[in-house]
Design an enzyme around this catalytic site. Structure first.
Site, mmCIF file in Angstrom:
data_model
loop_
_atom_site.group_PDB
_atom_site.id
_atom_site.type_symbol
_atom_site.label_atom_id
_atom_site.label_comp_id
_atom_site.label_asym_id
_atom_site.label_seq_id
_atom_site.Cartn_x
_atom_site.Cartn_y
_atom_site.Cartn_z
ATOM 1 C CB ALA A 202 -0.924 0.003 1.212
ATOM 2 N N PRO A 204 3.306 4.398 -0.747
ATOM 3 C CG PRO A 204 3.805 6.427 -1.820
ATOM 4 C CD PRO A 204 3.859 4.928 -2.010
ATOM 5 C CE LYS A 207 -2.014 1.742 -8.021
ATOM 6 N NZ LYS A 207 -0.619 2.178 -7.672
ATOM 7 C CG ASP A 225 4.434 -1.195 2.087
ATOM 8 O OD1 ASP A 225 3.969 -1.011 0.940
ATOM 9 O OD2 ASP A 225 5.668 -1.294 2.307
ATOM 10 C CE1 TYR A 299 9.466 -10.562 -2.173
ATOM 11 C CE2 TYR A 299 9.173 -8.375 -3.136
ATOM 12 C CZ TYR A 299 9.364 -9.189 -2.026
ATOM 13 O OH TYR A 299 9.447 -8.616 -0.787
ATOM 14 C CB CYS A 322 4.426 1.514 -12.431
ATOM 15 S SG CYS A 322 5.667 1.017 -11.227
HETATM 16 N N1 SAH Z 1 0.300 0.890 -4.052
HETATM 17 C C1 SAH Z 1 1.240 1.960 -3.725
HETATM 18 C C2 SAH Z 1 2.608 1.743 -4.372
HETATM 19 C C3 SAH Z 1 3.223 0.401 -4.003
HETATM 20 S S1 SAH Z 1 4.915 0.210 -4.482
HETATM 21 C C4 SAH Z 1 0.620 3.292 -4.132
HETATM 22 O O1 SAH Z 1 -0.305 3.313 -4.957
HETATM 23 O O2 SAH Z 1 1.014 4.326 -3.612
HETATM 24 C C5 SAH Z 1 5.224 -1.376 -3.831
HETATM 25 C C6 SAH Z 1 5.228 -1.466 -2.324
HETATM 26 O O3 SAH Z 1 5.398 -2.836 -1.979
HETATM 27 C C7 SAH Z 1 6.360 -0.718 -1.618
HETATM 28 O O4 SAH Z 1 5.823 0.231 -0.730
HETATM 29 C C8 SAH Z 1 7.114 -1.812 -0.838
HETATM 30 O O5 SAH Z 1 7.523 -1.378 0.444
HETATM 31 C C9 SAH Z 1 6.049 -2.873 -0.721
HETATM 32 N N2 SAH Z 1 6.559 -4.243 -0.506
HETATM 33 C C10 SAH Z 1 7.657 -4.831 -1.016
HETATM 34 N N3 SAH Z 1 7.786 -6.114 -0.572
HETATM 35 C C11 SAH Z 1 6.718 -6.324 0.249
HETATM 36 C C12 SAH Z 1 6.277 -7.446 1.022
HETATM 37 N N4 SAH Z 1 6.942 -8.599 0.999
HETATM 38 N N5 SAH Z 1 5.144 -7.309 1.738
HETATM 39 C C13 SAH Z 1 4.449 -6.144 1.747
HETATM 40 N N6 SAH Z 1 4.820 -5.056 1.035
HETATM 41 C C14 SAH Z 1 5.930 -5.146 0.292
#
Ligand code: SAH
Length: 388
Positions: A202, A204, A207, A225, A299, A322
């Site tokens: 989620a 920063p 969404k 997150d 991943y 993205c």
């Molecule tokens: N949805 C967000 C952008 C997400 S970017 C928006 O719209 O603003 C991807 C995010 O995944 C990052 O914040 C990162 O910290 C998180 N992330 C990475 N690995 C993760 C994990 N194993 N579990 C939960 N979050 C993770």
């Protein structure tokens, strides 16, 4: 400069054919529109636009999404190469490239730069992003224990757009900077009042906050997150927007939500996982290889597996990235569908953008935005329904 290895370029050729050069060129520029989303819990897009225009900020309404406004981006302009330089990190380089001032935390080095000097601001790889005038003795600022404040005022940048974070509308929580393509994720998800909606990656909070606004504060949103630092950014964004009471925020590894939060039965889940971000614009420079694509796709599927298990029967799962590789998009969805069986890929039915890359079983159901064609960031969205 883009530093992509030959295997990655081959993958991009499979997606874009003869248009690869056009694609690569486009991601180095910001596109001609810089979008913000209006916080519709606090104001209408029309009133925010009127306020901006009254202060002389050129602002337009998007043709389709009522909450979307955009500012025209000017440029590119030529930057002078001067002897004195300030080297900034990637994040700072990308905002100075768009006209922001140079702030202390982003500065990596500034040898012999003194107050009043005219300088060239460059990224780590030497790409010039702006000319600026130093407002401090820069090296002394770097030595200080608490680094903050403006180091140099930008006089000419490669591109120019309003500094969103300095607008009163931003500080008052009336707007959130978000690309147009990213805004479509919430429209595809369609979160309704009373529904339990999970945002698995989620921070920063772009969404998460959009889901809250879209459902008029009526959806129960749980935001997860992994990163504590990014979660604190999410919290401060929700506070600025006045939305903290509408979401529960948890730190978690979202590949294991079904184990750590087994009681969740969500109506809808968004998986917006880390990706190679090849569609994000503008890029001052970027280093990526095909190995990054492979690692990301391995991943990404793990988040889908867990999201699926916390979803109600007939629940909706929206997956977005993205980035533009089929490995992280069409192929992740295909492998996942094959693996779990009881899932249906739903048609998204949004007219804007394009469908998925041809040659995949569900190509027609996906939504893609191509930077060089749609003047947006590069983006992929898929919509699935759990059938068991
Ligand atoms: N949805 C967000 C952008 C997400 S970017 C928006 O719209 O603003 C991807 C995010 O995944 C990052 O914040 C990162 O910290 C998180 N992330 C990475 N690995 C993760 C994990 N194993 N579990 C939960 N979050 C993770």
């Amino acid at each position: 400069m883009l530093h992509y290895d030959s295997e990655l370029l081959k993958v991009l050729e499979r997606v874009y054919g003869g248009e690869v050069a056009g694609f690569l060129n486009s991601i180095m520029s910001p596109g001609s529109r810089l979008y913000v989303r209006v916080n519709t819990l606090r104001a209408s897009a029309g009133s925010v636009m009127d306020g901006l225009r009254e202060r002389g900020v050129e602002t337009y309404a998007d043709e389709e999404l009522v909450e979307a406004l955009y500012f025209p981006v000017k440029g590119p302009f030529k930057v002078d190469l001067l002897d004195k330089r300030i080297v900034v990190d990637k994040r700072a380089a990308e905002s100075v490239y768009m006209g922001a001032n140079v702030y202390a935390p982003g500065v990596l080095s500034c040898k012999d730069v003194r107050k009043g000097n005219e300088v060239t601001v460059v990224a780590e790889d030497g790409t010039p992003v702006a000319n600026a005038v130093a407002v401090t003795n820069c090296e002394e600022v770097l030595k200080a224990s608490a680094r903050r404040g403006i180091v140099a005022e930008t006089t000419r940048s490669v591109y120019k757009a309003p500094k969103i974070r300095e607008l009163p509308e931003y500080q008052e929580g009336l707007i959130y900077p978000q690309s147009l393509a990213a805004m479509y994720v919430t429209h595809v998800l369609d979160p309704r009042p009373g529904e339990l909606v999970v945002d698995a990656c989620a921070a920063p909070g772009g969404k998460t906050s959009h889901m809250i606004e879209y459902s008029k504060g009526g959806a129960h949103v749980i935001a997860f997150d992994h990163s504590q630092k990014r979660l604190s950014e999410l919290m401060s964004n929700l506070e600025r927007l006045g939305e903290e009471r509408f979401a529960e925020v948890w730190q978690a590894d979202s590949r294991y939500l079904h184990i750590d939060f087994p009681w969740i039965r969500a109506d809808k889940v968004v998986v917006d996982p880390p990706c190679t971000a090849l569609g994000v614009r503008p890029k001052v420079f970027d280093f990526k290889s095909y190995r990054d694509v492979e690692n990301a796709s391995r991943y990404q599927i793990q988040f889908l597996r867990s999201a699926f298990r916390i979803l109600k029967p007939r629940g909706i799962l929206v997956y977005s990235t993205c980035t533009v590789t089929t490995e992280e998009n069409e192929e992740v969805i295909e492998s996942f569908v094959e693996e779990v069986g009881c899932v249906e890929v739903l048609e998204i039915g949004i007219k804007r953008g394009a469908r998925g890359v041809l040659g995949y079983r569900y190509s027609d159901a996906f939504l893609r935005f191509h930077p060089h064609i749609h003047n947006t960031s590069g983006y992929f969205i898929a919509k699935l329904m759990k059938m068991c």
